[in-house]
Design a protein around this motif. Structure first.
Motif, PDB file in Angstrom:
ATOM      1  N   GLN A   1       1.888   7.917  -0.973  1.00 50.88           N
ATOM      2  CA  GLN A   1       3.227   8.507  -0.796  1.00 50.88           C
ATOM      3  C   GLN A   1       3.839   8.974  -2.115  1.00 50.88           C
ATOM      4  O   GLN A   1       5.044   9.220  -2.174  1.00 50.88           O
ATOM      5  CB  GLN A   1       4.167   7.468  -0.171  1.00 50.88           C
ATOM      6  CG  GLN A   1       3.726   6.925   1.164  1.00 50.88           C
ATOM      7  CD  GLN A   1       4.651   5.825   1.666  1.00 50.88           C
ATOM      8  OE1 GLN A   1       5.559   5.382   0.978  1.00 50.88           O
ATOM      9  NE2 GLN A   1       4.415   5.370   2.890  1.00 50.88           N
TER      10      GLN A   1
ATOM     11  N   GLU B   1      12.913   2.336   2.299  1.00 52.00           N
ATOM     12  CA  GLU B   1      13.158   2.891   3.635  1.00 52.00           C
ATOM     13  C   GLU B   1      12.221   4.073   3.922  1.00 52.00           C
ATOM     14  O   GLU B   1      11.626   4.185   4.990  1.00 52.00           O
ATOM     15  CB  GLU B   1      14.636   3.323   3.692  1.00 52.00           C
ATOM     16  CG  GLU B   1      15.013   4.271   4.804  1.00 52.00           C
ATOM     17  CD  GLU B   1      15.325   3.558   6.107  1.00 52.00           C
ATOM     18  OE1 GLU B   1      15.506   2.335   6.077  1.00 52.00           O
ATOM     19  OE2 GLU B   1      15.360   4.244   7.159  1.00 52.00           O
ATOM     20  N   LEU B   2      12.063   4.945   2.937  1.00 55.31           N
ATOM     21  CA  LEU B   2      11.172   6.100   3.106  1.00 55.31           C
ATOM     22  C   LEU B   2       9.723   5.640   3.250  1.00 55.31           C
ATOM     23  O   LEU B   2       8.953   6.205   4.033  1.00 55.31           O
ATOM     24  CB  LEU B   2      11.276   7.056   1.905  1.00 55.31           C
ATOM     25  CG  LEU B   2      12.604   7.773   1.710  1.00 55.31           C
ATOM     26  CD1 LEU B   2      12.530   8.707   0.508  1.00 55.31           C
ATOM     27  CD2 LEU B   2      12.970   8.566   2.969  1.00 55.31           C
TER      28      LEU B   2
ATOM     29  N   SER C   1       8.596   2.793   4.558  1.00 55.85           N
ATOM     30  CA  SER C   1       8.351   2.244   5.898  1.00 55.85           C
ATOM     31  C   SER C   1       8.191   3.365   6.924  1.00 55.85           C
ATOM     32  O   SER C   1       7.286   3.353   7.745  1.00 55.85           O
ATOM     33  CB  SER C   1       9.509   1.369   6.374  1.00 55.85           C
ATOM     34  OG  SER C   1       9.956   0.555   5.348  1.00 55.85           O
ATOM     35  N   ARG C   2       9.100   4.338   6.880  1.00 58.65           N
ATOM     36  CA  ARG C   2       9.047   5.441   7.847  1.00 58.65           C
ATOM     37  C   ARG C   2       7.730   6.191   7.760  1.00 58.65           C
ATOM     38  O   ARG C   2       7.129   6.569   8.762  1.00 58.65           O
ATOM     39  CB  ARG C   2      10.173   6.441   7.588  1.00 58.65           C
ATOM     40  CG  ARG C   2      11.510   5.966   8.069  1.00 58.65           C
ATOM     41  CD  ARG C   2      12.589   6.885   7.517  1.00 58.65           C
ATOM     42  NE  ARG C   2      13.894   6.418   7.928  1.00 58.65           N
ATOM     43  CZ  ARG C   2      14.539   6.872   9.001  1.00 58.65           C
ATOM     44  NH1 ARG C   2      14.009   7.821   9.734  1.00 58.65           N
ATOM     45  NH2 ARG C   2      15.719   6.396   9.318  1.00 58.65           N
ATOM     46  N   ASP C   3       7.288   6.407   6.535  1.00 63.06           N
ATOM     47  CA  ASP C   3       6.063   7.178   6.350  1.00 63.06           C
ATOM     48  C   ASP C   3       4.835   6.413   6.868  1.00 63.06           C
ATOM     49  O   ASP C   3       3.959   6.998   7.494  1.00 63.06           O
ATOM     50  CB  ASP C   3       5.895   7.544   4.874  1.00 63.06           C
ATOM     51  CG  ASP C   3       5.065   8.793   4.716  1.00 63.06           C
ATOM     52  OD1 ASP C   3       5.562   9.877   5.088  1.00 63.06           O
ATOM     53  OD2 ASP C   3       3.907   8.682   4.283  1.00 63.06           O
ATOM     54  N   HIS C   4       4.802   5.093   6.601  1.00 63.05           N
ATOM     55  CA  HIS C   4       3.694   4.292   7.146  1.00 63.05           C
ATOM     56  C   HIS C   4       3.683   4.410   8.675  1.00 63.05           C
ATOM     57  O   HIS C   4       2.628   4.594   9.284  1.00 63.05           O
ATOM     58  CB  HIS C   4       3.863   2.805   6.789  1.00 63.05           C
ATOM     59  CG  HIS C   4       3.604   2.486   5.349  1.00 63.05           C
ATOM     60  ND1 HIS C   4       2.444   2.845   4.695  1.00 63.05           N
ATOM     61  CD2 HIS C   4       4.348   1.812   4.434  1.00 63.05           C
ATOM     62  CE1 HIS C   4       2.498   2.403   3.441  1.00 63.05           C
ATOM     63  NE2 HIS C   4       3.642   1.789   3.263  1.00 63.05           N
ATOM     64  N   ALA C   5       4.883   4.298   9.286  1.00 60.94           N
ATOM     65  CA  ALA C   5       4.974   4.326  10.750  1.00 60.94           C
ATOM     66  C   ALA C   5       4.473   5.664  11.297  1.00 60.94           C
ATOM     67  O   ALA C   5       3.814   5.725  12.337  1.00 60.94           O
ATOM     68  CB  ALA C   5       6.414   4.065  11.184  1.00 60.94           C
ATOM     69  N   GLN C   6       4.799   6.735  10.588  1.00 62.70           N
ATOM     70  CA  GLN C   6       4.372   8.063  11.052  1.00 62.70           C
ATOM     71  C   GLN C   6       2.867   8.237  10.990  1.00 62.70           C
ATOM     72  O   GLN C   6       2.286   8.948  11.787  1.00 62.70           O
ATOM     73  CB  GLN C   6       4.993   9.132  10.157  1.00 62.70           C
ATOM     74  CG  GLN C   6       6.289   9.687  10.712  1.00 62.70           C
ATOM     75  CD  GLN C   6       6.977  10.549   9.677  1.00 62.70           C
ATOM     76  OE1 GLN C   6       6.333  11.053   8.751  1.00 62.70           O
ATOM     77  NE2 GLN C   6       8.271  10.716   9.830  1.00 62.70           N
TER      78      GLN C   6
ATOM     79  N   GLY D   1       9.951  -3.924   4.850  1.00 62.33           N
ATOM     80  CA  GLY D   1       9.876  -2.902   5.901  1.00 62.33           C
ATOM     81  C   GLY D   1       8.460  -2.371   6.054  1.00 62.33           C
ATOM     82  O   GLY D   1       7.947  -2.215   7.175  1.00 62.33           O
TER      83      GLY D   1
ATOM     84  N   VAL E   1       5.831  -2.737   9.404  1.00 64.52           N
ATOM     85  CA  VAL E   1       5.167  -1.639  10.112  1.00 64.52           C
ATOM     86  C   VAL E   1       3.683  -1.974  10.318  1.00 64.52           C
ATOM     87  O   VAL E   1       3.159  -1.890  11.431  1.00 64.52           O
ATOM     88  CB  VAL E   1       5.315  -0.304   9.336  1.00 64.52           C
ATOM     89  CG1 VAL E   1       4.488   0.787   9.986  1.00 64.52           C
ATOM     90  CG2 VAL E   1       6.773   0.125   9.265  1.00 64.52           C
TER      91      VAL E   1
END
Ligand code: KG4
Ligand code: ZN
Length: 341
Positions: free
Chosen positions: A32, A45-46, A48-53, A86, A90
């Motif tokens: 990332q 926060e960014l 975690s979101r990226d891992h989830a995506q 976070g 994930v």
């Protein structure tokens, strides 16, 4: 036997499959770095979101690459900690959902145990060994007598060495992550130009890097105050800083190996990619220094799959495997793991 490994502790999404008979059969790594670059550091926060995506798609692709289906997998290894809460959540949720759906064994892995055994994905394990684990979050010296017999014999009392590289790079307006940037600039500089301190070097096995960081800051401020262009001095500052940091690591490793009468030294974690570190340690006589290959130095799914495999064959069991542990001491891991079920 085949283990799927999932790494999401920080800013790398790693997925891989390790096979007992064939070794590493498939791996994917997404860094990332570009996502966080503009902020000069990781935004949790960014991350975690990226891992989830990415996790589901990467897992599907890793299996396809190896021509495998979930039915062929025996266990799912994932990083339970330490790391960003976070990001760990994930990976833990994803791994446990997969395990539930496909009725697979769930294998929680300590991130540093992943780094510890990364060099052995491609060669036999040599016990006992001393491991220098150096990354953005850790600087640890570990005495490893056997699987799950780890004693932390030294650690940084302040900044981790990778963190120090990153902070110094930021002072010099270099890109994030700073380690590879400093490594690159240092190659063109004179490491004797500035005499930066080596804190605690003659004192026990612990490390300290914050005084070194501060000394670089003072030097940078001095050059700025005198109206010099920092750009003209950047190579020498990088080389002198890097030499001080690497020399401190080297000194403690040699000391630890002597003290514990061990000659196998493993160096792993992101900073193990540093070219000066590799050169200096490779010159060490009487030490058998083992590095993971470059791509396995930084965070990756392969080391988690492999550590998961070791946990699987040793029937390791642990409580509370669904609650990620942002802080998790390696000594604690040994106390709470029970071998052979
Ligand atoms: O193991 P890793 O990928 O992530 C953590 O678990 O922290 O390590 C990342 C750290 C960063 O601080 C980065 O600057 C450092 O490893 N690093 C390096 C080099 N490559 C990465 N430090 C010095 N020289 C390098 N060539
Ligand atoms: Zn790491």
């Amino acid at each position: 036997m085949k283990i799927l490994g999932i790494e999401t502790s920080c800013d790398e999404t790693g997925v891989a499959v390790y096979s007992e008979s064939e070794g590493l059969v498939s791996e994917l790594l997404y860094s990332q770095i570009r996502l966080h670059k503009e902020f000069g550091g990781i935004i949790p926060e960014l991350a975690s979101r990226d891992h989830a995506q990415r996790l589901a798609g990467m897992t599907q692709k890793v299996l396809e690459q190896a021509d495998l289906k979930m039915i062929d997998i025996d266990g799912i290894a994932y990083t339970l900690g330490p790391g960003l809460i976070g990001a760990l959540l994930v990976g833990t949720s994803f791994a446990s959902s997969l395990a539930l759906k496909y009725e697979k064994k769930l294998l929680p892995v300590h991130h540093m145990e992943g780094h510890l055994f990364a060099p052995f994905i491609k060669q036999d394990i040599k016990y006992p060994f001393i491991a220098l684990l150096v990354s953005g979050g850790h600087s640890l010296l570990v005495l490893v007598k056997s699987f799950k017999d780890y004693t932390v014999i030294g650690r940084s009392i302040d900044d981790a060495v990778g963190e120090c590289f990153d902070k110094v790079a930021r002072m010099l307006d270099l890109d994030y992550p700073g380690g590879p940037e400093i490594d690159r600039h240092a190659k063109m500089g004179n490491s004797d130009q500035y005499k930066f301190p080596r804190p605690l070097i003659h004192n026990g096995l612990n490390f300290s890097f914050s005084g070194l960081k501060t000394a670089v800051r003072y030097q940078v401020e001095k050059l700025n105050d005198q109206g010099f262009h920092l750009q003209d001095y950047i190579h020498d500052i990088c080389a002198s800083f890097q030499e001080a940091a690497i020399e401190s690591l080297h000194h403690k490793c040699v000391k630890a190996c002597k003290e514990f009468n061990v000659d196998n030294l493993i160096i792993s974690g992101g900073v193990a990619a540093n070219t000066r570190l590799r050169a200096l340690f490779s010159e060490s006589k009487n030490l058998n220094v083992i590095f993971p290959e470059f791509k396995l130095c930084t965070d990756n799914g392969a080391m988690i799959a492999y550590a998961g495999y070791l946990n699987f064959i040793n029937n390791v069991t642990m409580d509370d495997i669904y609650s990620p542990r942002p802080r998790w001491d390696l000594n604690q891991l040994c106390k709470e793991s029970s071998l052979d079920g």
